[in-house]
Scaffold this active site. Structure first.
Site, PDB file in Angstrom:
ATOM      1  CE1 TYR A   1      -0.940   3.547   9.620  1.00 16.08           C
ATOM      2  CE2 TYR A   1       0.079   2.766   7.590  1.00 16.08           C
ATOM      3  CZ  TYR A   1      -0.936   2.696   8.536  1.00 16.08           C
ATOM      4  OH  TYR A   1      -1.928   1.755   8.400  1.00 16.08           O
TER       5      TYR A   1
ATOM      6  N   PRO B   1      -3.841  -0.503  18.809  1.00 12.54           N
ATOM      7  CG  PRO B   1      -5.850  -1.509  18.188  1.00 12.54           C
ATOM      8  CD  PRO B   1      -5.110  -0.990  19.374  1.00 12.54           C
TER       9      PRO B   1
ATOM     10  CE1 TYR C   1      -4.954   3.670   9.016  1.00 14.57           C
ATOM     11  CE2 TYR C   1      -5.560   3.300  11.308  1.00 14.57           C
ATOM     12  CZ  TYR C   1      -4.774   2.981  10.207  1.00 14.57           C
ATOM     13  OH  TYR C   1      -3.831   2.002  10.301  1.00 14.57           O
TER      14      TYR C   1
ATOM     15  CE  LYS D   1       4.528   2.546  13.423  1.00 13.16           C
ATOM     16  NZ  LYS D   1       4.426   2.098  12.041  1.00 13.16           N
TER      17      LYS D   1
ATOM     18  CG  HIS E   1      -2.093  -0.864   1.127  1.00 17.47           C
ATOM     19  ND1 HIS E   1      -3.166  -0.789   1.981  1.00 17.47           N
ATOM     20  CD2 HIS E   1      -2.386  -1.844   0.241  1.00 17.47           C
ATOM     21  CE1 HIS E   1      -4.077  -1.686   1.631  1.00 17.47           C
ATOM     22  NE2 HIS E   1      -3.617  -2.353   0.581  1.00 17.47           N
TER      23      HIS E   1
HETATM   24  C1  PHB Z   1      -6.033  -4.641  10.804  1.00 18.48           C
HETATM   25  O1  PHB Z   1      -6.110  -4.882   9.600  1.00 18.48           O
HETATM   26  O2  PHB Z   1      -6.437  -5.447  11.647  1.00 18.48           O
HETATM   27  C2  PHB Z   1      -5.481  -3.332  11.244  1.00 18.48           C
HETATM   28  C3  PHB Z   1      -4.917  -2.485  10.305  1.00 18.48           C
HETATM   29  C4  PHB Z   1      -4.419  -1.273  10.701  1.00 18.48           C
HETATM   30  C5  PHB Z   1      -4.475  -0.889  12.025  1.00 18.48           C
HETATM   31  C6  PHB Z   1      -5.022  -1.754  12.966  1.00 18.48           C
HETATM   32  C7  PHB Z   1      -5.525  -2.978  12.583  1.00 18.48           C
HETATM   33  O3  PHB Z   1      -4.020   0.321  12.387  1.00 18.48           O
END
Ligand code: PHB
Ligand code: APR
Length: 388
Positions: free
Chosen positions: A383, A292, A200, A296, A72
């Site tokens: 990130y 989460p 997000y 990280k 990505h």
């Molecule tokens: C996930 O795909 O479970 C996931 C992806 C990004 C995040 C947290 C969880 O920041």
């Protein structure tokens, strides 16, 4: 049984450490409390930084990740009903790899099996001994018998609830913790992702995240109350809540379907210091937890064991200084990731105690973030991952 390094826990930390040591010709044994099926059944995040991809390549388990993983180049931040793309690649020259932790664990397990190194699953009553002395050992029960593994070192890769950190006397360990007043309700479904990149979402009703495991499997989250029980959330209620938090143009692309898994996870920041106690080294979730939001957790676990393997390899070559700096090297990287994960969590969620002032400041920060190159770059470089 005698080995050079006994590793407690066969999650990603333990398995990757075993692979790195095995590659360097260092004998190791892994003891895991659960069955392999149980370990693979845990659904966790799946955004890999380049350093993690490199470590997996280094131990020769990268083939499926490169074939099936999704590189990505950006993420979307959504607030005030609008989507804003953060172009990670344009801002940093790097990208991330979306490949589930379950798949990483699977690949590492397969490689371990093929290597012939010893792994004991369903090891009961694991206890660690004499890690302050010259002859540490680990005892466990298996097949109705008590066994002892003697080793030069013990690697505590046994997660947040493991036995290794718990065996260190309280006065020798400093714990730093922050618990957030909400959880994430996650749903996994065999439906195509709503977008080709992650979204997000900051919304008055709470945070939401649109993620994925493949082009046909999606992972979605909505911020929920810690008092919620997963049984209270029907699939329909989940999809309705997600829809309510997404902007209209995104809702138009949302494909829903029956859940394969649904669970609630609390959010926590946690660090223990130091990470070395004599001949015991803690790594991964045994030493630290991040919420989460910044994705990280798995990446920190990978770099911890990267540092630990480097230290152990140098030690066996007659140079102990890398091992002596293990804790300090890890913690510097960990605290920077803790800061980023805390910041992103604070930025994206609704907090029950926040008033209108805090909410307005949060929206002003998001506005600044997506409209300032400097601010976007600071987000992007964290990130995609700071250098090891
Ligand atoms: C996930 O795909 O479970 C996931 C992806 C990004 C995040 C947290 C969880 O920041
Ligand atoms: N004896 C042996 N094994 C144990 C014990 C014990 N007493 N206690 C726990 N374990 C095992 C668990 O069953 C688990 O399989 O240790 C393993 C730890 O694995 P994880 O919890 O996955 O931790 P880690 O390998 O450090 O991976 C960190 O997991 O939680 C995510 O976000 C986190 O992605 C990151 C990753």
């Amino acid at each position: 049984m005698r080995t050079q390094v006994v590793i407690v826990g066969a999650g990603p930390s333990g398995l990757l450490l075993g692979a790195l040591l095995g590659k360097a010709g260092i004998d190791n044994v892994i003891l895991e409390a659960r069955s392999a099926e149980y370990v693979l059944g845990r659904i966790r995040a799946g955004v890999l930084e380049q350093v993690t991809v490199d470590l997996l390549d280094e131990v020769g388990v990268g083939a499926r990740m490169h074939a099936e993983g999704l590189p990505h180049d950006g993420i979307d931040l959504c607030f005030g009903g609008r989507r804003h793309r953060i172009d990670l690649h344009a801002l940093t020259g790097k990208r991330v790899m979306v490949y589930g932790q379950t798949e990483v664990t699977h690949d590492l397990m397969d490689a371990r099996k093929a290597s012939g190194q010893t792994t004991v699953y369903e090891a009961e009553h694991v206890s660690i001994h004499d890690f302050d002395g010259q002859r540490p050992s680990v005892r466990y029960r298996h097949g109705g018998q008590t066994h002892t593994v003697e080793a030069d070192f013990i690697a505590g890769c046994d997660g947040f609830h493991g036995v290794c950190r718990a065996s260190v006397p309280h006065e020798r360990i400093a714990l730093h913790e922050k618990v957030y007043p909400f959880g994430w309700l996650g749903l996994l479904a065999d439906v195509p992702p709503l977008s080709h990149e992650l979204i997000y979402v900051n919304h008055d009703r709470g945070f939401a995240l649109c993620s994925m495991r493949s082009r046909t499997r999606s992972r979605y989250y909505v911020q929920c109350s810690l008092a919620d029980q997963v049984e209270q959330w029907s699939d329909q209620a989940f999809w309705d809540e997600l829809r309510a938090r997404l902007p209209e143009d995104a809702v138009a692309h949302l494909v829903t379907g029956p859940s394969l898994e649904k669970s609630i996870a609390p959010l926590r920041s946690f660090v223990c210091e130091p990470m070395r106690f004599g001949r015991l080294f803690l790594a991964g979730d045994a030493a630290h937890i991040v919420p989460p939001t910044g994705a990280k957790g798995l990446n920190l676990a990978a770099t911890d064991v990267g540092y630990l393997a480097q230290g152990l390899v140098s030690h066996y070559k007659g140079n102990g200084s890398d091992l002596d700096h293990y804790s300090e090297r890890c913690l510097r990287r960990i605290w920077r990731a803790e800061r980023f994960s805390w910041w992103m969590t604070s930025l994206m969620h609704t907090f029950p105690t926040n008033g209108s002032f805090d909410r307005k400041v949060q929206l002003a920060e998001l506005d600044y973030l997506v409209n300032s190159d400097a601010a976007s770059k600071a987000l992007a470089e964290n990130y995609v991952g700071l250098p090891m």
